[in-house]
Motif scaffolding. Sequence first.
Motif, PDB file in Angstrom:
ATOM      1  N   ASN A 163     -29.298 -13.656  18.451  1.00  0.00           N
ATOM      2  CA  ASN A 163     -30.505 -13.683  19.287  1.00  0.00           C
ATOM      3  C   ASN A 163     -31.786 -13.875  18.467  1.00  0.00           C
ATOM      4  OD1 ASN A 163     -30.887 -11.242  18.033  1.00  0.00           O
ATOM      5  ND2 ASN A 163     -31.059 -10.031  19.905  1.00  0.00           N
ATOM      6  N   GLY A 176     -33.013   1.590  13.450  1.00  0.00           N
ATOM      7  CA  GLY A 176     -33.392   0.181  13.498  1.00  0.00           C
ATOM      8  C   GLY A 176     -33.682  -0.429  12.137  1.00  0.00           C
ATOM      9  N   ALA A 177     -33.526   0.368  11.059  1.00  0.00           N
ATOM     10  CA  ALA A 177     -33.868  -0.124   9.716  1.00  0.00           C
ATOM     11  C   ALA A 177     -32.875  -1.157   9.203  1.00  0.00           C
ATOM     12  CB  ALA A 177     -33.945   1.053   8.742  1.00  0.00           C
ATOM     13  N   GLY A 178     -31.642  -1.123   9.743  1.00  0.00           N
ATOM     14  CA  GLY A 178     -30.630  -2.080   9.278  1.00  0.00           C
ATOM     15  C   GLY A 178     -29.443  -1.418   8.582  1.00  0.00           C
ATOM     16  N   LYS A 179     -29.363  -0.096   8.651  1.00  0.00           N
ATOM     17  CA  LYS A 179     -28.303   0.628   7.936  1.00  0.00           C
ATOM     18  C   LYS A 179     -26.909   0.254   8.467  1.00  0.00           C
ATOM     19  CE  LYS A 179     -29.971   4.718   9.051  1.00  0.00           C
ATOM     20  NZ  LYS A 179     -31.096   4.299   9.914  1.00  0.00           N
ATOM     21  N   THR A 180     -26.758   0.299   9.795  1.00  0.00           N
ATOM     22  CA  THR A 180     -25.441  -0.005  10.369  1.00  0.00           C
ATOM     23  C   THR A 180     -25.057  -1.452  10.081  1.00  0.00           C
ATOM     24  OG1 THR A 180     -25.701   1.660  12.083  1.00  0.00           O
ATOM     25  CG2 THR A 180     -24.127  -0.091  12.539  1.00  0.00           C
ATOM     26  N   THR A 181     -26.015  -2.348  10.181  1.00  0.00           N
ATOM     27  CA  THR A 181     -25.752  -3.757   9.884  1.00  0.00           C
ATOM     28  C   THR A 181     -25.219  -3.896   8.457  1.00  0.00           C
ATOM     29  OG1 THR A 181     -27.518  -4.415  11.395  1.00  0.00           O
ATOM     30  CG2 THR A 181     -26.823  -6.038   9.755  1.00  0.00           C
ATOM     31  N   TYR A 210     -29.180 -11.913  13.597  1.00  0.00           N
ATOM     32  CA  TYR A 210     -28.247 -11.902  14.724  1.00  0.00           C
ATOM     33  C   TYR A 210     -28.450 -13.160  15.573  1.00  0.00           C
ATOM     34  CZ  TYR A 210     -26.613  -7.168  13.780  1.00  0.00           C
ATOM     35  OH  TYR A 210     -26.016  -6.071  13.211  1.00  0.00           O
ATOM     36  N   LYS A 242     -32.783 -11.938  15.939  1.00  0.00           N
ATOM     37  CA  LYS A 242     -33.254 -10.699  15.325  1.00  0.00           C
ATOM     38  C   LYS A 242     -32.842 -10.635  13.851  1.00  0.00           C
ATOM     39  CE  LYS A 242     -34.719  -6.661  14.633  1.00  0.00           C
ATOM     40  NZ  LYS A 242     -36.102  -6.238  14.755  1.00  0.00           N
ATOM     41  N   ALA A 250     -32.119  -8.528  10.920  1.00  0.00           N
ATOM     42  CA  ALA A 250     -31.822  -7.117  10.649  1.00  0.00           C
ATOM     43  C   ALA A 250     -31.866  -6.792   9.161  1.00  0.00           C
ATOM     44  CB  ALA A 250     -30.458  -6.747  11.223  1.00  0.00           C
TER      45      ALA A 250
END
Length: 292
Positions: free
Chosen positions: A14, A38-43, A12, A16, A18
């Motif tokens: 910033n 926070g694992a990155g699923k949505t990303t 990202y 980060k 992901a």
Amino acid sequence: MHISIESLEKIYPNGKRALSKLNLEIESGMFGLLGPNGAGKTTLMRILVTLLEPTGGRVLVNGMDVKKDRRAIRSMLGYLPQEFKFFSRLTTAEFLDYSAVLAGMRKRADRRRAVEEMLSQVGLFEARDRMANHLSGGMKRRLGIAQALIGNPQIVIVDEPTTGLDPEERIRFRNLIGTMSQRDIVTIFSTHIVGDVSSTCKNVALLAKGELAYCGTPDELIRRAQGHVFRVSVGPDELESVKQRYAVVATIPSESGWDVEIVAREGEDVRGELVQPNLEQAYVYLMGRDGA
Ligand code: ADP
């Protein structure tokens, strides 16, 4: 249907990271994407539905690149995002009709038939004239899956659809997705709830901090944890120290104190009776108690 994820990376703005060099092959059927918050699923899902650009690697859908063939890929997709809002002035049926328009169904008569069929399938026919934003949480979720499925998409992506549902609604929702995705389509179902994937998914991937920790069948995941789950009897005063020392996944009262189930870490020595792991314990074995 085939989705090929190759060295996928997302950093990202910033800084980060992901997703890190993620490789994954997804075939037709129900595919579970499991991992802690926070694992990155949505990303990953937002990249798959072309809402987010990766910073490295690529995703191919039947050979088409999601970056280059966005339009074609969007027309094949149904998506239920994590946060799903309904317009305030539409009834359940009107909302679904609008979704059908967006899915490319031009003929009114075709849409009417599709909407009625879909409302029956998700158990919302009786609620067709109610305002969509006044439905209960579980009903909204079912309307969400209906809008993702209308227009016969070949890829259906649902992001954490069971969060906030009570157990009964969760099972109902899971079964609904399971039965509705039996055609030759890919359904990707992301969740942090292990129980969601055990009964419904042919294959699962475990994500941790943007990396792939496992990909395969739920049964193979369980096999990996065999020989690592123990039942140990402890006295009334020992429970706290055992909990501090080991990954305790169950605590059952017994005559002499407690029977506890422990998932041993790699190389950890536990003296106790070996038990057959379940999927949840296998998840803890692979990911650790806190999913890290
Ligand atoms: P999950 O869906 O598994 O909970 P996410 O894909 O939402 O995981 O998030 C993965 C990581 O990326 C998290 O550490 C999250 O805080 C971070 N992240 C998500 N979206 C953004 C963003 N827009 N900007 C910066 N970091 C983000």
